[in-house]
Design an enzyme around this catalytic site. Structure first.
Site, PDB file in Angstrom:
ATOM      1  N   GLY A   1      -6.174 -14.845 -12.762  1.00 30.71           N
ATOM      2  CA  GLY A   1      -7.072 -13.691 -12.803  1.00 30.71           C
ATOM      3  C   GLY A   1      -6.881 -12.893 -11.536  1.00 30.71           C
ATOM      4  O   GLY A   1      -6.263 -13.368 -10.593  1.00 30.71           O
TER       5      GLY A   1
ATOM      6  N   GLU B   1      -2.412 -18.751  -6.615  1.00 32.91           N
ATOM      7  CA  GLU B   1      -2.630 -18.625  -5.158  1.00 32.91           C
ATOM      8  C   GLU B   1      -4.049 -19.023  -4.807  1.00 32.91           C
ATOM      9  O   GLU B   1      -4.943 -18.194  -4.822  1.00 32.91           O
ATOM     10  CB  GLU B   1      -2.390 -17.187  -4.709  1.00 32.91           C
ATOM     11  CG  GLU B   1      -0.964 -16.732  -4.948  1.00 32.91           C
ATOM     12  CD  GLU B   1      -0.785 -15.239  -4.642  1.00 32.91           C
ATOM     13  OE1 GLU B   1      -1.551 -14.695  -3.822  1.00 32.91           O
ATOM     14  OE2 GLU B   1       0.099 -14.638  -5.239  1.00 32.91           O
TER      15      GLU B   1
ATOM     16  N   TYR C   1       6.058  -4.215   1.928  1.00 34.27           N
ATOM     17  CA  TYR C   1       4.845  -3.563   2.411  1.00 34.27           C
ATOM     18  C   TYR C   1       4.508  -4.120   3.794  1.00 34.27           C
ATOM     19  O   TYR C   1       5.103  -5.112   4.242  1.00 34.27           O
ATOM     20  CB  TYR C   1       3.665  -3.776   1.450  1.00 34.27           C
ATOM     21  CG  TYR C   1       3.230  -5.218   1.304  1.00 34.27           C
ATOM     22  CD1 TYR C   1       3.819  -6.045   0.375  1.00 34.27           C
ATOM     23  CD2 TYR C   1       2.236  -5.747   2.124  1.00 34.27           C
ATOM     24  CE1 TYR C   1       3.436  -7.372   0.248  1.00 34.27           C
ATOM     25  CE2 TYR C   1       1.835  -7.069   2.005  1.00 34.27           C
ATOM     26  CZ  TYR C   1       2.446  -7.878   1.070  1.00 34.27           C
ATOM     27  OH  TYR C   1       2.066  -9.195   0.952  1.00 34.27           O
TER      28      TYR C   1
ATOM     29  N   TRP D   1       8.063  -8.585  -3.371  1.00 33.67           N
ATOM     30  CA  TRP D   1       6.830  -8.009  -3.914  1.00 33.67           C
ATOM     31  C   TRP D   1       6.715  -6.638  -3.279  1.00 33.67           C
ATOM     32  O   TRP D   1       6.490  -6.589  -2.086  1.00 33.67           O
ATOM     33  CB  TRP D   1       5.626  -8.895  -3.588  1.00 33.67           C
ATOM     34  CG  TRP D   1       4.360  -8.287  -4.122  1.00 33.67           C
ATOM     35  CD1 TRP D   1       3.533  -7.409  -3.472  1.00 33.67           C
ATOM     36  CD2 TRP D   1       3.794  -8.476  -5.430  1.00 33.67           C
ATOM     37  NE1 TRP D   1       2.496  -7.045  -4.288  1.00 33.67           N
ATOM     38  CE2 TRP D   1       2.624  -7.686  -5.490  1.00 33.67           C
ATOM     39  CE3 TRP D   1       4.158  -9.227  -6.560  1.00 33.67           C
ATOM     40  CZ2 TRP D   1       1.817  -7.630  -6.631  1.00 33.67           C
ATOM     41  CZ3 TRP D   1       3.346  -9.171  -7.679  1.00 33.67           C
ATOM     42  CH2 TRP D   1       2.196  -8.382  -7.710  1.00 33.67           C
TER      43      TRP D   1
END
Ligand SMILES: *[C@@H]1O[C@H](CO)[C@@H](O)[C@H](O)[C@H]1NC(C)=O
Ligand SMILES: *[C@@H]1O[C@H](CO)[C@@H](O)[C@H](O)[C@H]1NC(C)=O
Ligand SMILES: *[C@@H]1O[C@H](CO)[C@@H](O)[C@H](O)[C@H]1NC(C)=O
Ligand SMILES: *[C@@H]1O[C@H](CO)[C@@H](O)[C@H](O)[C@H]1NC(C)=O
Ligand SMILES: *[C@@H]1O[C@H](CO)[C@@H](O)[C@H](O)[C@H]1NC(C)=O
Ligand SMILES: *[C@@H]1O[C@H](CO)[C@@H](O)[C@H](O)[C@H]1NC(C)=O
Ligand SMILES: *[C@@H]1O[C@H](CO)[C@@H](O)[C@H](O)[C@H]1NC(C)=O
Length: 364
Positions: free
Chosen positions: A100, A141, A260, A350
């Site tokens: 989620g 995670e 990032y 990522w």
């Protein structure tokens, strides 16, 4: 004559070198996530830089424990592989699975019980196979209790058994199985089930980033994805070393690269290195900035100073009181060389849409 012999010899050498290199290249995993919610069109992905693309994300339903892809995503997820393979037939795709957005308790509950594990495993294959994914990646995670860690080992064993069985029945290659893990083999004093992971997974993705962010380390500028760190145990290198010490084979490790970084507000414009006094996040609420944004907002405007710190092997830039720790070409290159030197399987980023005009993807 002698000249000719030498040139023939050189040609043969070069040829052999090329054969060896291309053979070696084939075994390297160069992968990146594509994130549905970024609204980045699938057709814009330059597949030529990658061997594997990871489609993010499907969820585990907290009530049924089945894999659940929301209706808005179904259409794109179902043609993900087909769309990319039209451009590059050798490209492999994996479906990424989480518990989620901010809550992995569905995964913890699912893994607790043999019957719900089976429900999950069966649904992952039932969805993954018809959509033509080549594999499945679990993004948990993190599994954070002793029970979670034990159950994770059981889940991988049963998942592999199911995938083997399906492969026999369908006469197709086994689905690849992978998992995203903490940078270290030990998470909050709990060891990952390294042996079950080695025996049942094709590889693991080590998240060697998010080591410092202004929301929880507001007072000093940090190296968010340091490769080395002489001041702390938290770095890409110490993580990889811990996995290898735990007996996990380097050849099954895929190293994480963040496209990032994080922006801090400097206290003193004259003190602008790593570990300089700071006043929390800058530019965005949590300081997080994609590489495109970093290039555009700070560097691209021409007024920022960029620097590479050889101790941490990572980049930063600053302009006035704005300071950003991130990975630029030099960091990425350092990490790629590191991964090769350690005999790792490859890298994952990522995520692909945060790259700026393929600058980082090309480096990888
Ligand atoms: C998937 O989740 C949606 C809501 O997020 C729910 O309405 C739907 O019933 C779920 N489907 C399955 C198969 O669990
Ligand atoms: C496992 O889950 C099944 C199905 O939800 C349930 O019937 C069973 O009681 C559970 N077993 C345990 C030990 O929790
Ligand atoms: C940051 O500094 C403030 C003020 O000096 C202090 O109250 C706070 O505890 C520090 N935060 C951290 C995470 O060290
Ligand atoms: C990198 O930054 C750290 C912390 O500011 C500093 O101690 C170190 O000297 C820097 N390394 C190099 C090579 O400049
Ligand atoms: C770059 O910055 C300019 C000015 O802030 C903005 O107009 C533009 O949309 C930005 N481009 C990207 C790709 O972020
Ligand atoms: C950099 O700093 C200067 C001086 O504070 C400012 O004029 C300029 O707009 C800044 N550039 C960016 C890209 O923020
Ligand atoms: C993107 O990269 C290509 C090739 O490296 C270059 O020719 C092009 O000008 C770049 N585009 C932008 C917008 O920077």
């Amino acid at each position: 004559m002698a000249l000719k012999t030498i040139s023939l010899f050189t040609s043969i050498l070069l040829f052999l070198l090329q054969v060896c290199l291309s053979d070696d290249e084939k075994k390297v995993v160069k992968s990146s996530y594509w994130f549905f919610d970024s609204a980045y069109p699938l057709s814009d992905i330059d597949f030529t830089f990658y061997t594997h693309l990871l489609c993010a994300q499907a969820f585990v339903d907290p009530n049924t424990f089945q894999l659940n892809i929301s209706n808005s995503k179904t259409a794109q997820f179902s043609v993900f592989t087909q769309t990319l393979q039209q451009k590059n037939p050798s490209l492999k795709t994996l479906l990424s699975i989480t518990g989620g957005i901010a809550d992995d308790s569905a995964l913890s509950s699912m893994a607790r019980n043999a019957s719900t594990r089976k429900t999950f495993i069966d649904s992952s294959i039932t969805i993954g196979r018809p959509y033509n994914f080549h594999g499945l990646v679990l993004d948990w995670e993190f599994s954070s209790t002793t029970t979670d860690m034990t159950n994770l080992g059981l889940l991988f064993k049963e998942w592999r058994e199911a995938v083997e069985k399906e492969s026999k029945n369908s006469n197709k290659p086994q689905l690849l199985l992978t998992v995203a893990v903490y940078f270290s083999s030990v998470f909050r004093s709990l060891s990952y089930p390294a042996e079950a992971m080695e025996n049942n997974l094709d590889w693991i993705k080590v998240m060697a980033f998010d080591f410092g962010a202004p929301t929880w380390k507001p007072n000093l500028t940090e190296a968010p994805a340091a490769l080395y760190n002489p001041f702390s145990e938290v770095s890409g290198d110490s993580g990889i070393s811990s996995w290898i010490r735990a007996g996990f084979p380097a050849r099954k490790i895929v190293f994480g690269l963040p496209y990032y970084g994080y922006a801090w507000k400097l206290k003193d414009t004259n003190n602008h290195g790593f570990l300089a006094p700071a006043n929390g996040a800058d530019i965005t609420a949590d300081g997080a900035l994609g590489y495109t944004h970093i290039r555009n907002r700070t560097i691209g405007q021409g007024s920022a100073i960029t620097a590479f710190n050889y101790t941490f092997a990572t980049d930063y830039c600053y302009n006035g009181t704005t300071w950003v720790g991130y990975d630029d070409v030099k960091s990425i290159l350092a990490k790629v060389l590191y991964a090769k030197g350690k005999g790792l399987l490859g890298y994952f980023a990522w995520r692909v849409d945060l790259d700026d005009n393929w600058t980082l993807s090309k480096t990888v």
